[in-house]
Structures are given as structure tokens and as C-alpha cells.
Design a protein around this motif. Structure first.
Motif, PDB file in Angstrom:
ATOM      1  N   ASP A   1     -42.751  11.460  31.708  1.00 17.50           N
ATOM      2  CA  ASP A   1     -41.821  12.548  32.009  1.00 17.50           C
ATOM      3  C   ASP A   1     -41.788  13.537  30.843  1.00 17.50           C
ATOM      4  O   ASP A   1     -41.273  13.213  29.764  1.00 17.50           O
ATOM      5  CB  ASP A   1     -40.423  11.985  32.268  1.00 17.50           C
ATOM      6  CG  ASP A   1     -39.406  13.075  32.582  1.00 17.50           C
ATOM      7  OD1 ASP A   1     -39.820  14.186  32.988  1.00 17.50           O
ATOM      8  OD2 ASP A   1     -38.202  12.823  32.419  1.00 17.50           O
ATOM      9  N   PRO A   2     -42.319  14.749  31.032  1.00 16.57           N
ATOM     10  CA  PRO A   2     -42.357  15.730  29.944  1.00 16.57           C
ATOM     11  C   PRO A   2     -40.965  16.076  29.411  1.00 16.57           C
ATOM     12  O   PRO A   2     -40.816  16.335  28.217  1.00 16.57           O
ATOM     13  CB  PRO A   2     -43.027  16.960  30.569  1.00 16.57           C
ATOM     14  CG  PRO A   2     -43.739  16.459  31.775  1.00 16.57           C
ATOM     15  CD  PRO A   2     -42.980  15.255  32.247  1.00 16.57           C
ATOM     16  N   ILE A   3     -39.953  16.072  30.264  1.00 16.95           N
ATOM     17  CA  ILE A   3     -38.598  16.397  29.805  1.00 16.95           C
ATOM     18  C   ILE A   3     -38.078  15.306  28.878  1.00 16.95           C
ATOM     19  O   ILE A   3     -37.498  15.591  27.825  1.00 16.95           O
ATOM     20  CB  ILE A   3     -37.654  16.628  31.003  1.00 16.95           C
ATOM     21  CG1 ILE A   3     -38.094  17.883  31.759  1.00 16.95           C
ATOM     22  CG2 ILE A   3     -36.199  16.741  30.547  1.00 16.95           C
ATOM     23  CD1 ILE A   3     -37.397  18.104  33.074  1.00 16.95           C
ATOM     24  N   THR A   4     -38.313  14.047  29.244  1.00 12.19           N
ATOM     25  CA  THR A   4     -37.911  12.934  28.376  1.00 12.19           C
ATOM     26  C   THR A   4     -38.627  13.031  27.038  1.00 12.19           C
ATOM     27  O   THR A   4     -38.005  12.862  25.978  1.00 12.19           O
ATOM     28  CB  THR A   4     -38.215  11.589  29.060  1.00 12.19           C
ATOM     29  OG1 THR A   4     -37.440  11.496  30.253  1.00 12.19           O
ATOM     30  CG2 THR A   4     -37.896  10.413  28.153  1.00 12.19           C
ATOM     31  N   ASN A   5     -39.914  13.316  27.065  1.00 17.92           N
ATOM     32  CA  ASN A   5     -40.669  13.467  25.813  1.00 17.92           C
ATOM     33  C   ASN A   5     -40.104  14.605  24.975  1.00 17.92           C
ATOM     34  O   ASN A   5     -39.946  14.466  23.759  1.00 17.92           O
ATOM     35  CB  ASN A   5     -42.148  13.713  26.092  1.00 17.92           C
ATOM     36  CG  ASN A   5     -42.882  12.445  26.444  1.00 17.92           C
ATOM     37  OD1 ASN A   5     -42.518  11.358  26.018  1.00 17.92           O
ATOM     38  ND2 ASN A   5     -43.929  12.572  27.238  1.00 17.92           N
TER      39      ASN A   5
ATOM     40  N   THR B   1     -40.057  11.473  11.087  1.00 18.53           N
ATOM     41  CA  THR B   1     -41.474  11.424  10.722  1.00 18.53           C
ATOM     42  C   THR B   1     -42.050  12.831  10.641  1.00 18.53           C
ATOM     43  O   THR B   1     -41.531  13.754  11.267  1.00 18.53           O
ATOM     44  CB  THR B   1     -42.273  10.592  11.753  1.00 18.53           C
ATOM     45  OG1 THR B   1     -43.626  10.475  11.305  1.00 18.53           O
ATOM     46  CG2 THR B   1     -42.247  11.208  13.136  1.00 18.53           C
ATOM     47  N   ASP B   2     -43.126  12.970   9.883  1.00 17.14           N
ATOM     48  CA  ASP B   2     -43.871  14.230   9.865  1.00 17.14           C
ATOM     49  C   ASP B   2     -45.005  14.202  10.886  1.00 17.14           C
ATOM     50  O   ASP B   2     -45.575  15.222  11.220  1.00 17.14           O
ATOM     51  CB  ASP B   2     -44.458  14.495   8.476  1.00 17.14           C
ATOM     52  CG  ASP B   2     -43.377  14.876   7.468  1.00 17.14           C
ATOM     53  OD1 ASP B   2     -42.384  15.520   7.863  1.00 17.14           O
ATOM     54  OD2 ASP B   2     -43.535  14.516   6.287  1.00 17.14           O
TER      55      ASP B   2
ATOM     56  N   ARG C   1     -37.191  16.242  20.232  1.00 17.46           N
ATOM     57  CA  ARG C   1     -36.120  17.013  19.570  1.00 17.46           C
ATOM     58  C   ARG C   1     -35.211  16.101  18.754  1.00 17.46           C
ATOM     59  O   ARG C   1     -34.843  16.422  17.634  1.00 17.46           O
ATOM     60  CB  ARG C   1     -35.280  17.770  20.606  1.00 17.46           C
ATOM     61  CG  ARG C   1     -35.982  18.861  21.365  1.00 17.46           C
ATOM     62  CD  ARG C   1     -35.848  20.251  20.768  1.00 17.46           C
ATOM     63  NE  ARG C   1     -34.554  20.565  20.255  1.00 17.46           N
ATOM     64  CZ  ARG C   1     -33.649  21.357  20.830  1.00 17.46           C
ATOM     65  NH1 ARG C   1     -33.915  21.925  21.980  1.00 17.46           N
ATOM     66  NH2 ARG C   1     -32.501  21.611  20.247  1.00 17.46           N
ATOM     67  N   LEU C   2     -34.857  14.949  19.329  1.00 16.94           N
ATOM     68  CA  LEU C   2     -33.993  14.000  18.635  1.00 16.94           C
ATOM     69  C   LEU C   2     -34.659  13.479  17.362  1.00 16.94           C
ATOM     70  O   LEU C   2     -34.042  13.453  16.293  1.00 16.94           O
ATOM     71  CB  LEU C   2     -33.651  12.833  19.570  1.00 16.94           C
ATOM     72  CG  LEU C   2     -32.842  11.682  18.958  1.00 16.94           C
ATOM     73  CD1 LEU C   2     -31.458  12.163  18.525  1.00 16.94           C
ATOM     74  CD2 LEU C   2     -32.724  10.548  19.954  1.00 16.94           C
TER      75      LEU C   2
ATOM     76  N   PRO D   1     -31.044   6.886  28.043  1.00 18.62           N
ATOM     77  CA  PRO D   1     -31.755   7.778  27.133  1.00 18.62           C
ATOM     78  C   PRO D   1     -31.737   7.259  25.698  1.00 18.62           C
ATOM     79  O   PRO D   1     -30.885   6.467  25.305  1.00 18.62           O
ATOM     80  CB  PRO D   1     -30.960   9.082  27.230  1.00 18.62           C
ATOM     81  CG  PRO D   1     -29.559   8.637  27.473  1.00 18.62           C
ATOM     82  CD  PRO D   1     -29.694   7.387  28.332  1.00 18.62           C
ATOM     83  N   LEU D   2     -32.698   7.755  24.919  1.00 20.35           N
ATOM     84  CA  LEU D   2     -32.745   7.465  23.498  1.00 20.35           C
ATOM     85  C   LEU D   2     -31.623   8.247  22.822  1.00 20.35           C
ATOM     86  O   LEU D   2     -31.389   9.407  23.154  1.00 20.35           O
ATOM     87  CB  LEU D   2     -34.109   7.892  22.948  1.00 20.35           C
ATOM     88  CG  LEU D   2     -34.458   7.438  21.542  1.00 20.35           C
ATOM     89  CD1 LEU D   2     -34.470   5.916  21.450  1.00 20.35           C
ATOM     90  CD2 LEU D   2     -35.819   7.993  21.151  1.00 20.35           C
ATOM     91  N   THR D   3     -30.925   7.623  21.897  1.00 14.39           N
ATOM     92  CA  THR D   3     -29.820   8.277  21.181  1.00 14.39           C
ATOM     93  C   THR D   3     -29.989   8.083  19.672  1.00 14.39           C
ATOM     94  O   THR D   3     -30.773   7.227  19.236  1.00 14.39           O
ATOM     95  CB  THR D   3     -28.458   7.677  21.586  1.00 14.39           C
ATOM     96  OG1 THR D   3     -28.437   6.295  21.200  1.00 14.39           O
ATOM     97  CG2 THR D   3     -28.212   7.816  23.086  1.00 14.39           C
TER      98      THR D   3
END
Length: 139
Positions: A13-17, A30-31, A22-23, A118-120
Motif C-alpha cells: 500500500d503506497p499510502i501506508t509506505n 535512519t539516513d 514520514r513517521l 498503524p505504525l506509531t
């Protein structure tokens, strides 16, 4: 917070990615952030960006259900990589459903755990604290 050398997001899912990216950027985790839409792309990214690099990527956030190559098939392929055999990445299955069958199957594989989407920030801090010995301080 100490930066990880490399993190890999694997989700169809591109939106999830986008949201996860962003998070992680906001947390300056990470860089080197790699993003794949399925397990096959993820294997190719690891081979391209981490050749012979033990423990690269340090963290993989992996969706279970994806086209082309799902999370479990990725894990099978990942185990065949030389670096993964020497020092495996911390792999967290990130999914919308913690189906008992998937959790049971995951327990037989070399993964660090399952997290519900979702990831938080809190989930990332817990991963860092549990698997990388980093402080889970707020920020």
C-alpha cells in the motif's frame, strides 16, 4: 535517539509506505530508508543496497499480505541471503490482522514479532527499546 544504519519498509500500500516513511523521517530513525511494494522488490533492494553487509538493514517492517511475494515468502527468500545468515535483521511483521494462523506461522520463523497497523511513534520507540537497547524516552 541513535540512528539505525538502514531501515526497510515492505508494504503493497503506497499510502501506508508514505505515512510510515514520514513517521520514520520525523523520528530521524535512519539516513538510509528503503521502501518496497512486495517481498520480491525488498529482496532486490537488500541485494542492491546491502551487498555482503552483515546486519543490513538493521530493521525490516514487513507486511504479511502482498501480491507477487508475500511476507512469509519474503522471509523464506531472506533466510537464503548471506548477510541474513550471519547477522539477521530485526524483522517485525506489520499487519492489519493478527490472524492466529499467521502469528503461529511467524513463531516458527526468525522474526522479532507482530505489530498491528498503524505504525506509531510509541510502537517505534518500543521496537528500539526492546531490540536495539535504546531509550524509549518521549520526544
Amino acid at each position: 535517539m541513535q540512528k539505525l544504519p538502514c531501515v526497510l519498509l515492505v508494504d503493497d500500500d503506497p499510502i501506508t509506505n508514505f505515512l510510515n516513511q514520514r513517521l520514520l523521517d520525523e523520528l530521524a530513525l535512519t539516513d538510509k530508508l528503503l521502501v518496497a511494494l512486495n517481498g520480491k522488490e525488498a529482496i532486490a533492494l537488500i541485494e542492491e543496497h546491502c551487498p555482503f553487509s552483515v546486519g543490513c538493514p538493521a530493521l525490516i517492517l514487513l507486511d504479511v499480505n502482498m501480491p507477487v511475494m508475500n511476507g512469509f515468502d519474503f522471509l523464506d527468500a531472506y533466510q537464503q541471503l548471506i548477510g541474513a545468515q550471519q547477522k539477521p535483521s530485526v524483522i517485525i511483521m506489520l499487519t492489519t490482522s493478527l490472524h492466529p494462523r499467521d502469528v503461529q506461522r511467524g513463531e516458527t520463523l526468525n522474526i522479532a514479532g507482530f505489530l498491528n497497523k498503524p505504525l506509531t511513534k510509541e510502537k517505534i520507540r518500543e521496537i528500539l527499546h526492546t531490540h536495539f537497547g535504546q531509550s524509549a524516552a518521549a520526544g
